[in-house]
Design an enzyme around this catalytic site. Sequence first.
Site, PDB file in Angstrom:
ATOM      1  N   CYS A 116       0.809  -1.199  -0.048  1.00  0.00           N
ATOM      2  CA  CYS A 116       0.111   0.049   0.061  1.00  0.00           C
ATOM      3  C   CYS A 116       0.878   1.130   0.082  1.00  0.00           C
ATOM      4  O   CYS A 116       2.113   0.919  -0.094  1.00  0.00           O
ATOM      5  CB  CYS A 116      -0.936  -0.109   1.251  1.00  0.00           C
ATOM      6  SG  CYS A 116      -0.171   0.625   2.430  1.00  0.00           S
ATOM      7  N   ARG A 121       2.905  -4.495   3.166  1.00  0.00           N
ATOM      8  CA  ARG A 121       1.907  -4.545   4.183  1.00  0.00           C
ATOM      9  C   ARG A 121       1.874  -6.210   4.222  1.00  0.00           C
ATOM     10  O   ARG A 121       0.935  -6.752   3.744  1.00  0.00           O
ATOM     11  CB  ARG A 121       0.636  -4.098   4.183  1.00  0.00           C
ATOM     12  CG  ARG A 121       0.552  -2.556   3.937  1.00  0.00           C
ATOM     13  CD  ARG A 121       0.668  -1.995   5.517  1.00  0.00           C
ATOM     14  NE  ARG A 121      -0.336  -1.793   6.332  1.00  0.00           N
ATOM     15  CZ  ARG A 121      -1.359  -0.697   6.473  1.00  0.00           C
ATOM     16  NH1 ARG A 121      -1.341   0.083   5.599  1.00  0.00           N
ATOM     17  NH2 ARG A 121      -2.018  -0.889   7.257  1.00  0.00           N
ATOM     18  N   ASP A 305      -0.136   6.847  13.249  1.00  0.00           N
ATOM     19  CA  ASP A 305      -1.202   7.394  12.474  1.00  0.00           C
ATOM     20  C   ASP A 305      -1.407   8.991  12.768  1.00  0.00           C
ATOM     21  O   ASP A 305      -2.095   9.848  12.028  1.00  0.00           O
ATOM     22  CB  ASP A 305      -2.562   6.619  12.798  1.00  0.00           C
ATOM     23  CG  ASP A 305      -2.674   5.265  12.120  1.00  0.00           C
ATOM     24  OD1 ASP A 305      -1.739   5.034  11.100  1.00  0.00           O
ATOM     25  OD2 ASP A 305      -3.505   4.794  12.258  1.00  0.00           O
TER      26      ASP A 305
HETATM   27  C1  UD1 Z   1      -3.338  -0.932  11.874  1.00  0.00           C
HETATM   28  C2  UD1 Z   1      -4.177   0.130  11.527  1.00  0.00           C
HETATM   29  C3  UD1 Z   1      -3.295   1.331  11.169  1.00  0.00           C
HETATM   30  C4  UD1 Z   1      -1.999   1.598  11.925  1.00  0.00           C
HETATM   31  C5  UD1 Z   1      -1.521   0.416  12.255  1.00  0.00           C
HETATM   32  C6  UD1 Z   1      -0.137   0.645  13.270  1.00  0.00           C
HETATM   33  C7  UD1 Z   1      -6.177  -0.649  11.125  1.00  0.00           C
HETATM   34  C8  UD1 Z   1      -7.296  -1.193  10.139  1.00  0.00           C
HETATM   35  N1  UD1 Z   1      -5.177  -0.127  10.748  1.00  0.00           N
HETATM   36  O1  UD1 Z   1      -2.878  -1.595  10.574  1.00  0.00           O
HETATM   37  O2  UD1 Z   1      -4.082   2.441  10.700  1.00  0.00           O
HETATM   38  O3  UD1 Z   1      -1.297   2.445  11.128  1.00  0.00           O
HETATM   39  O4  UD1 Z   1      -2.113  -0.706  12.877  1.00  0.00           O
HETATM   40  O5  UD1 Z   1      -0.720   1.269  14.608  1.00  0.00           O
HETATM   41  O6  UD1 Z   1      -6.451  -0.981  12.406  1.00  0.00           O
HETATM   42  N2  UD1 Z   1       3.762  -6.504  10.138  1.00  0.00           N
HETATM   43  C9  UD1 Z   1       4.488  -7.871   9.692  1.00  0.00           C
HETATM   44  N3  UD1 Z   1       3.859  -8.678   9.455  1.00  0.00           N
HETATM   45  C10 UD1 Z   1       2.644  -8.960   9.630  1.00  0.00           C
HETATM   46  C11 UD1 Z   1       1.776  -7.847  10.177  1.00  0.00           C
HETATM   47  C12 UD1 Z   1       2.504  -6.745  10.500  1.00  0.00           C
HETATM   48  O7  UD1 Z   1       5.675  -7.681   9.474  1.00  0.00           O
HETATM   49  O8  UD1 Z   1       1.978 -10.092   9.456  1.00  0.00           O
HETATM   50  C13 UD1 Z   1       4.559  -5.277  10.479  1.00  0.00           C
HETATM   51  C14 UD1 Z   1       4.069  -4.199   9.595  1.00  0.00           C
HETATM   52  O9  UD1 Z   1       4.484  -4.069   8.150  1.00  0.00           O
HETATM   53  C15 UD1 Z   1       4.164  -2.876  10.057  1.00  0.00           C
HETATM   54  C16 UD1 Z   1       3.933  -3.489  11.685  1.00  0.00           C
HETATM   55  O10 UD1 Z   1       3.968  -4.938  11.707  1.00  0.00           O
HETATM   56  O11 UD1 Z   1       5.459  -2.509   9.997  1.00  0.00           O
HETATM   57  C17 UD1 Z   1       2.804  -2.920  12.325  1.00  0.00           C
HETATM   58  O12 UD1 Z   1       1.928  -3.319  11.410  1.00  0.00           O
HETATM   59  P1  UD1 Z   1       0.254  -3.707  12.037  1.00  0.00           P
HETATM   60  O13 UD1 Z   1       0.205  -3.192  13.564  1.00  0.00           O
HETATM   61  O14 UD1 Z   1      -0.308  -5.198  11.580  1.00  0.00           O
HETATM   62  O15 UD1 Z   1      -0.530  -2.648  11.503  1.00  0.00           O
HETATM   63  P2  UD1 Z   1      -2.071  -2.863  10.857  1.00  0.00           P
HETATM   64  O16 UD1 Z   1      -2.948  -3.684  11.674  1.00  0.00           O
HETATM   65  O17 UD1 Z   1      -1.744  -3.325   9.263  1.00  0.00           O
END
Ligand code: UD1
Length: 422
Positions: A116, A121, A305
């Site tokens: 994204c 992501r 955010d």
């Molecule tokens: C959610 C929020 C978003 C916010 C983010 C961090 C929603 C709909 N969106 O996004 O607005 O900016 O939390 O507070 O709630 N990661 C991995 N592997 C995974 C999952 C995540 O490496 O399987 C990494 C991501 O690349 C990122 C970090 O973990 O660097 C945090 O991501 P995550 O907390 O999962 O964010 P979202 O749930 O996508």
Amino acid sequence: MSHFLVRGGRRLDGQLTVQGAKNSVLPILAATLLARGQVVLLGCPRLRDVDASIRILHHLGCDARWEGDALTVDTTALDRCGISDQLMREMRSSAIFLGAILARCGQADLSYPGGCELGPRPIDLHLSGLRQLGAEIREEGGFLHCRAPALVGRELVLRMPSVGATENLMLAACGCVGTTVITNAAREPEVVDLQNFLNACGARVSGAGSSCVSVQGGQALHGCTYRVMPDRIAAATYLCAAASAGGDISLLGAEERHLTTVTAALRQAGCAITADGGGLRAVCRGPLRAIEPVQTAPYPGFPTDAQAVLMAALLRSRGATVFEENIFENRYRHVGELTRMGAKIRVSGRVAVVTGVERLHGAPVRCTDLRGGAALCVAALAAEGETRVSQICHIDRGYEDLVRDLRALGADADRVEETDNS
Ligand code: UD1
């Protein structure tokens, strides 16, 4: 393409009720798949991402319709366990449906959500957790084919406290036999809201808000009426708008306990923020000061955010403020646009240094992402002349009506609707 026109230089003065939280309602809409019976969501924000979730629910055969700001969902008639590639691409967080569909149907077929505007992501934590609960997942040509004849609860340890992975695994765990314990879970308030919703439907979830969430699976879930929590990032945006333009505003429904790192930063910059009759009041007078380094971190740290809107508020502050973005790789795309308005910002990797300038000026700018777009509006309120903000489709993903809200606070702003052939 529609755009906003913001004429800066006017102090804000007014009050508004903060919309329901986008990041709460999206997982809750996925969670409705687990409940038989009618769910009524009160305070549900009308957003592009909510519309995309409704389209997914319709595609799955479920009923979802608006009555005022209440969204009524009944997933009893679900007759599909797959989501088309086109629908998956409409919303970044569509992966949240995976855990819920698996728990409900024992299988799920959907496409990979992909990257994204904030950078990659990945969903490896989601998939690894689901596999540990017993799902067989085949990744093929951008598609995920998941089969789970039986999901069995167990301890899951997350490598990092991902919000989406925590929520997805909570949903899958509701469909497990036995208890699932998620260790190093995300502690965000929206995870607590999801827990509260699930429990209102008859689930047994505990521990959300701490780093250890426990789900006793196998309960039959029923419908309920539930009020979605207020949006802490929308509240942060309006606090930053008041800091940027100066003024005296009240945000009804805003909860300071969800916003402590943001309010602490704004107080340090010189704003007076008080809890006031069911909300927050911000009084911001005179020039702001630069503040201690702002480092984004998982909750309860400073929210990624809110990084862009706070940066926008500090563009005219006295001195230099260092920002360190630790969650997403590509979260300074708004910087180039702010620079067009006269801001002085230097970016090196994950660090951005904002040096306050005397004045900002209006300019044509483009939203690069949701919060970056909101930041352009926050800066425009303090700029001399008119700012034309284009690509506002990003803003519509997460704010019900940003211009309506800024106008309620006394801003001079308009939304200009354009048809495609204009
Ligand atoms: C959610 C929020 C978003 C916010 C983010 C961090 C929603 C709909 N969106 O996004 O607005 O900016 O939390 O507070 O709630 N990661 C991995 N592997 C995974 C999952 C995540 O490496 O399987 C990494 C991501 O690349 C990122 C970090 O973990 O660097 C945090 O991501 P995550 O907390 O999962 O964010 P979202 O749930 O996508």
